[in-house]
Design an enzyme around this catalytic site. Structure first.
Site, PDB file in Angstrom:
ATOM      1  N   GLY A  48       0.806  -1.278  -0.018  1.00 18.33           N
ATOM      2  CA  GLY A  48       0.061   0.080   0.041  1.00 18.33           C
ATOM      3  C   GLY A  48       0.899   1.271  -0.075  1.00 18.33           C
ATOM      4  O   GLY A  48       0.339   2.397  -0.084  1.00 18.33           O
ATOM      5  N   THR A  49       2.107   1.012   0.030  1.00 16.11           N
ATOM      6  CA  THR A  49       2.896   2.106   0.087  1.00 16.11           C
ATOM      7  C   THR A  49       3.329   2.880  -1.069  1.00 16.11           C
ATOM      8  O   THR A  49       3.771   4.004  -1.217  1.00 16.11           O
ATOM      9  CB  THR A  49       4.531   1.664   0.574  1.00 16.11           C
ATOM     10  OG1 THR A  49       4.642   0.255  -0.035  1.00 16.11           O
ATOM     11  CG2 THR A  49       4.352   1.357   2.190  1.00 16.11           C
ATOM     12  N   ARG A  73      16.341  12.146  -0.621  1.00 12.15           N
ATOM     13  CA  ARG A  73      15.640  12.571  -1.843  1.00 12.15           C
ATOM     14  C   ARG A  73      14.233  11.916  -1.802  1.00 12.15           C
ATOM     15  O   ARG A  73      14.076  10.673  -1.420  1.00 12.15           O
ATOM     16  CB  ARG A  73      16.183  12.267  -3.233  1.00 12.15           C
ATOM     17  CG  ARG A  73      17.004  13.276  -3.714  1.00 12.15           C
ATOM     18  CD  ARG A  73      17.901  12.652  -4.732  1.00 12.15           C
ATOM     19  NE  ARG A  73      17.107  13.076  -6.200  1.00 12.15           N
ATOM     20  CZ  ARG A  73      17.223  12.124  -7.324  1.00 12.15           C
ATOM     21  NH1 ARG A  73      17.886  10.918  -7.143  1.00 12.15           N
ATOM     22  NH2 ARG A  73      16.476  12.326  -8.335  1.00 12.15           N
ATOM     23  N   ILE A  74      12.861  12.677  -2.213  1.00  9.30           N
ATOM     24  CA  ILE A  74      11.869  11.997  -1.954  1.00  9.30           C
ATOM     25  C   ILE A  74      11.537  11.683  -3.418  1.00  9.30           C
ATOM     26  O   ILE A  74      11.275  12.585  -4.354  1.00  9.30           O
ATOM     27  CB  ILE A  74      10.758  12.920  -1.592  1.00  9.30           C
ATOM     28  CG1 ILE A  74      11.219  13.369  -0.084  1.00  9.30           C
ATOM     29  CG2 ILE A  74       9.345  12.444  -1.449  1.00  9.30           C
ATOM     30  CD1 ILE A  74      11.188  12.362   0.888  1.00  9.30           C
ATOM     31  N   PRO A 105       6.636  12.876  -4.061  1.00  9.10           N
ATOM     32  CA  PRO A 105       6.385  13.559  -2.711  1.00  9.10           C
ATOM     33  C   PRO A 105       4.727  13.247  -2.425  1.00  9.10           C
ATOM     34  O   PRO A 105       4.392  13.186  -1.351  1.00  9.10           O
ATOM     35  CB  PRO A 105       6.463  14.936  -3.367  1.00  9.10           C
ATOM     36  CG  PRO A 105       7.405  14.898  -4.227  1.00  9.10           C
ATOM     37  CD  PRO A 105       7.383  13.753  -4.963  1.00  9.10           C
ATOM     38  N   GLN A 114       2.448   8.408   3.174  1.00 16.67           N
ATOM     39  CA  GLN A 114       2.965   7.608   4.236  1.00 16.67           C
ATOM     40  C   GLN A 114       3.120   8.322   5.592  1.00 16.67           C
ATOM     41  O   GLN A 114       2.672   7.842   6.416  1.00 16.67           O
ATOM     42  CB  GLN A 114       4.449   7.069   3.753  1.00 16.67           C
ATOM     43  CG  GLN A 114       4.296   6.018   2.571  1.00 16.67           C
ATOM     44  CD  GLN A 114       3.720   4.947   3.068  1.00 16.67           C
ATOM     45  OE1 GLN A 114       3.948   4.270   4.095  1.00 16.67           O
ATOM     46  NE2 GLN A 114       2.447   4.218   2.441  1.00 16.67           N
ATOM     47  N   VAL A 172      10.883   6.567   3.348  1.00 16.29           N
ATOM     48  CA  VAL A 172       9.839   7.146   4.442  1.00 16.29           C
ATOM     49  C   VAL A 172       8.612   5.666   4.626  1.00 16.29           C
ATOM     50  O   VAL A 172       8.719   4.721   3.981  1.00 16.29           O
ATOM     51  CB  VAL A 172       8.977   8.137   3.945  1.00 16.29           C
ATOM     52  CG1 VAL A 172       9.875   9.562   3.713  1.00 16.29           C
ATOM     53  CG2 VAL A 172       8.294   7.919   2.353  1.00 16.29           C
ATOM     54  N   GLU A 205       7.752   4.480   8.439  1.00 10.90           N
ATOM     55  CA  GLU A 205       7.882   4.564   9.700  1.00 10.90           C
ATOM     56  C   GLU A 205       8.052   5.910  10.468  1.00 10.90           C
ATOM     57  O   GLU A 205       7.375   5.922  11.477  1.00 10.90           O
ATOM     58  CB  GLU A 205       9.079   3.485  10.258  1.00 10.90           C
ATOM     59  CG  GLU A 205       9.299   2.632   9.212  1.00 10.90           C
ATOM     60  CD  GLU A 205       9.066   1.204   9.509  1.00 10.90           C
ATOM     61  OE1 GLU A 205       9.087   0.290   8.726  1.00 10.90           O
ATOM     62  OE2 GLU A 205       8.374   0.919  10.464  1.00 10.90           O
TER      63      GLU A 205
HETATM   64 MO1  MOS Z   1       7.172  -1.923   9.010  1.00  7.07          MO
HETATM   65  S1  MOS Z   1       7.351  -2.595  10.812  1.00  7.07           S
HETATM   66  O1  MOS Z   1       7.081  -3.280   8.076  1.00  7.07           O
HETATM   67  O2  MOS Z   1       6.055  -0.695   8.912  1.00  7.07           O
END
Ligand code: MOS
Length: 785
Positions: A489-490, A649-650, A653, A659, A724, A726
């Site tokens: 989903g990232t 660097r992103i 964005p 995220q 990015v 966490e």
């Molecule tokens: Mo990471 S702990 O898989 O958000």
């Protein structure tokens, strides 16, 4: 041999809309998988099926520890449509040794083996799987399975067992033990004029991604098995399943093409996968096993954690001692570690440092990574303690951070590979309007609510692992890049396509990135916010190899204007190889002239470890927030959050912002809502549903502003990116806690900060500075060894 599967994937593929616009790193195209997702064409693990498929429903234990004495299945088997009830009594043969159950992210210890024997190790443990022709029949029959247990005494209470703390002997890959102490932190603490001594408690939190964990095992005509599973690494799951059931990789493919959020819950294979496989092998039929929302509370969680932070400072705010102890719960099976305290040795400058981390084994399932594991707790405690210190010093909390800003890691003396944290502070404070903050608590009120402003620093590791990627450029100009990466989903589909498109100078809609299939080139699990630095670098690397091959082809053409051209004489733009001076040869034309239907390359990206090890590599944030507290009801509203992030660097964005926003929303949940409460008499998590386990919803989320400050880090990755994900959550709960203090004058040190605690801060979590006269709970002897 063609490295890519030539057959069309079984399902709709994510392809950018035509005319997406500029696509290189730094541009912000929408998700390439957006259309297939919103039109329902993207198929998740439980969306796959076959006409003769069996539905598996799991039966979970009702005791926390003991032995299964009897398992009664006659009533369940009598339900029309029920085919089998699998348990430890009749499951198919599987391997016994721990090593076969160890996944690539496993902590040290003995992994849980579902349906392996009659031993019950935790409440909610899967003890049977009912298989039926319909889900409804299976679910009904599961309710008819009865078990008789010989219970054994259990213990699930961390705070009552802190004296049983042990220091984990072995850490899992990617985690470092706390550094050796520097200076004499205890003496410096005792000698200091200004001190803070505070204890913190965080209850367990459970994973609640939108998609529940599920596995669908399909049988191909030749007996080959394809498992659609919800996870963060198809190859990691393939590895475990192969080992447990003695299947070769030719006999088994695991896919995770679409994942509805995972956040760490899918790093390890979950029991639904092994149960579905057992059933498929036993019944020789396709099988689907989906966990219910309640069953999502029966595997790993963010561990319950107790912490004590002691800070000492000179009158000018310079830190003279940092002592940070953390004790977290783990299972009897494995030592799950997330270290918690290490960031406290990195973020600020201090000569006297002592960080300790320990575990207590309880009769529960092994905890699992959850977004920013360790940092979400450790920096919460440190950053609330820093706010307490600022208050004790009568100093602005932001000024205190700036006074102690570290260019080097205090524990090891290593420099940061990059650290634009000062820019985060400046940009975040400016956007928030921090300079208008009145210093005294309880000095802002609007209507019946007290208003408070708080801030905190966030840090997360910038990691890079190794990965392979392959690329095929077809004669029609279409580029297919592949790696066994995941998109939880990232935005992996999008950013990888973007990196490839940018490198090759192709429109995004001409680039397809394939992931989520264990047969693709090796990639690590998607975790730790490291997929862009890892897989992204592999994608850029394979594109460079492709470019070099294209240059060779161009040079070799008869009467080629490129003959003798060197690498530095050409660039790759607008779908062509372009010679200095402007001669452009479009890829389709080049391939046609060279008589090629396609060109392909493979690339292995290995991190430059020797160089990387000379630096601390981290992502940073400065989080500012505003809360409104109704003292009559104890309710807290987080009305404004500004998070300024330095993450290299992103690449995209738009997706990176998403995220970080998600992390902030989760930070609100961590601060105010989320806690799984155990009844220790039963040894069971009781509030295993959305009615009683609260997560932040739309009504809890107000203004959120995310800003990325310029940063470029070529030590972490060749892309300049750090990753990015966490970082979004880290520091948010601390900023909220600090804002509640500013609003009310009440210091809350246990999360979640529910209305009862806001109205009457718990005396169990005192500032143990002697001023309150309260004893430290638990006694100071209960410290990690
Ligand atoms: Mo990471 S702990 O898989 O958000």
């Amino acid at each position: 041999m063609n490295p890519l599967p030539t057959s069309q994937p079984l399902q709709a593929r994510p392809i950018a809309e035509p005319g997406t616009g500029p696509v290189g790193p730094g541009d912000a195209p929408a998700r390439v998988d957006g259309r297939v997702k919103v039109t329902g064409q993207a198929r998740y693990a439980a969306d796959h099926g076959a006409p003769d498929m069996l539905f598996g429903v799991v039966v979970n234990s009702t005791v926390a520890r003991g032995r299964i004495e009897a398992l009664e299945t006659a009533a369940a088997l009598a339900v029309p449509g029920v085919v089998a009830v699998l348990s430890h009594l009749n499951r198919p043969r599987s391997r016994r040794l721990d090593l076969f159950y160890k996944d690539m992210t496993a902590p040290s210890g003995s992994p849980f083996k579902p349906l392996h024997g009659d031993t019950v190790l935790y409440s909610g443990q899967p003890v049977a799987l009912v298989l039926a022709e319909s889900f409804e029949a299976a679910r009904h029959a599961a309710s008819l399975v009865t078990l008789r247990y010989a219970p054994l005494p259990h213990d699930t209470d961390l705070l009552a067992n802190l004296e049983r703390v042990h220091r984990p002997s072995r850490l899992k890959a990617g985690y470092s033990p706390p550094p050796q102490p520097t200076g004499d932190a205890q003496a410096a603490f005792e000698a200091a004029a200004v001190r803070v001594d505070a204890q913190f408690y965080a209850g367990p939190e459970h994973h609640n991604p939108m998609e529940m964990h599920a596995s669908t095992v399909l049988r191909d005509a030749d007996g080959h098995l394809t498992v659609h599973d919800k996870n963060q690494g198809a190859q990691n799951c393939r590895w475990v399943v192969s080992h447990v059931f003695g299947l070769s990789r030719r006999q088994l493919t695991v896919r995770n093409a679409y994942v509805g959020g995972a956040f760490g819950s899918g790093l390890r294979p979950q029991y639904n996968l092994l149960l579905a496989m057992m059933a498929a092998l036993q019944c020789q039929r396709p099988v689907r096993v989906v966990l219910t929302r309640q069953q999502m509370f029966t595997f790993g969680h963010r561990p319950e954690t107790w912490q004590r932070v002691r800070l000492a400072a000179q009158a000018d705010g310079r830190l003279t001692a940092v002592l940070h102890d953390a004790i977290a719960a783990t299972s009897r099976l494995e030592d799950y570690v997330e270290v918690v305290v290490n960031w406290s040795g990195q973020l600020y400058r201090c000569d006297n440092l002592r960080l300790r981390y320990g575990l207590v084994r309880l009769d529960q399932y092994t905890p699992i990574d959850m977004r920013a594991p360790g940092a979400a707790h450790g920096l919460h405690a440190l950053e609330v303690a820093m706010d307490e210190l600022a208050h004790a010093l009568a100093m602005d909390p932001l000024t205190l951070r700036l006074v102690n800003h570290a260019e080097r890691d205090a524990a090891r003396g290593l420099p940061y590979s990059s650290k634009e944290l000062r820019s985060c502070y400046a940009e975040g404070a400016a956007r928030f309007g921090w300079d208008r903050r009145p210093p005294a608590p309880r000095s802002m009120r609007q209507g019946h609510e007290l208003v408070g402003w708080g801030m905190a620093t966030g840090q997360w590791d910038a990691m890079q692992m190794f990965a392979r990627a392959s690329a095929v450029l077809h004669a029609d100009g279409r580029l297919v890049v592949a790696s066994a990466a995941s998109d939880i989903g990232t935005g992996t589909y999008t950013v990888m396509a973007q990196i490839a498109a940018g490198a090759m100078g192709l429109p995004l809609e001409q680039v397809e990135f394939r992931l989520g299939d264990s047969t693709l080139p090796v990639a690590p699990v998607e975790g730790g916010s490291s997929h862009v630095t890892t897989v992204g670098s592999a994608v850029e690397g394979v594109c460079e190899k492709l470019q070099r091959q294209l240059l060779r082809l161009a040079r070799e053409l008869p009467d080629s204007p490129f003959s003798g051209a060197r690498w530095s004489d050409v660039r790759f733009a607008e779908g062509a190889i372009v010679l200095r001076g402007g001669t452009a040869l479009p890829y389709p034309r080049l391939l046609a002239l060279a008589g090629r239907t396609h060109v392909q390359e493979k690339y292995l990206m290995l991190p430059r470890l020797l160089q990387q090890k000379k630096y601390v590599r981290a992502v940073h944030s400065a989080v500012f927030c505003e809360v409104r507290v109704d003292e009559d009801f104890g309710t807290v509203r987080v009305t404004r959050v500004v998070s300024a992030v330095a993450a290299g660097r992103i690449v995209n964005p738009r997706l990176a912002r998403s995220q970080v926003m998600g992390g902030i929303v989760w930070g609100i949940g961590q601060a105010l809502h989320e806690e799984t409460l155990a009844d220790h008499r039963l040894g069971r998590f009781m509030n295993h549903n959305f009615a009683e386990y609260h997560i932040a919803t739309n009504a809890d989320v107000h203004d959120i502003e995310v800003v990325f400050v310029p940063e470029d880090d070529r030590i972490v990755s060749r892309l300049g990116a750090k990753g990015v994900g966490e970082i979004g959550i880290v520091g948010v709960a601390a900023a909220i806690s600090n804002a509640i203090f500013h609003a009310t004058g009440r210091r809350l040190r246990s999360t979640p900060m529910t209305p009862d605690k806001v109205m009457a801060p718990s005396p169990e979590w005192p500032a143990g500075d002697g001023a309150t006269g309260l004893p430290l709970v638990p006694p100071a002897t209960h410290e990690p060894g």
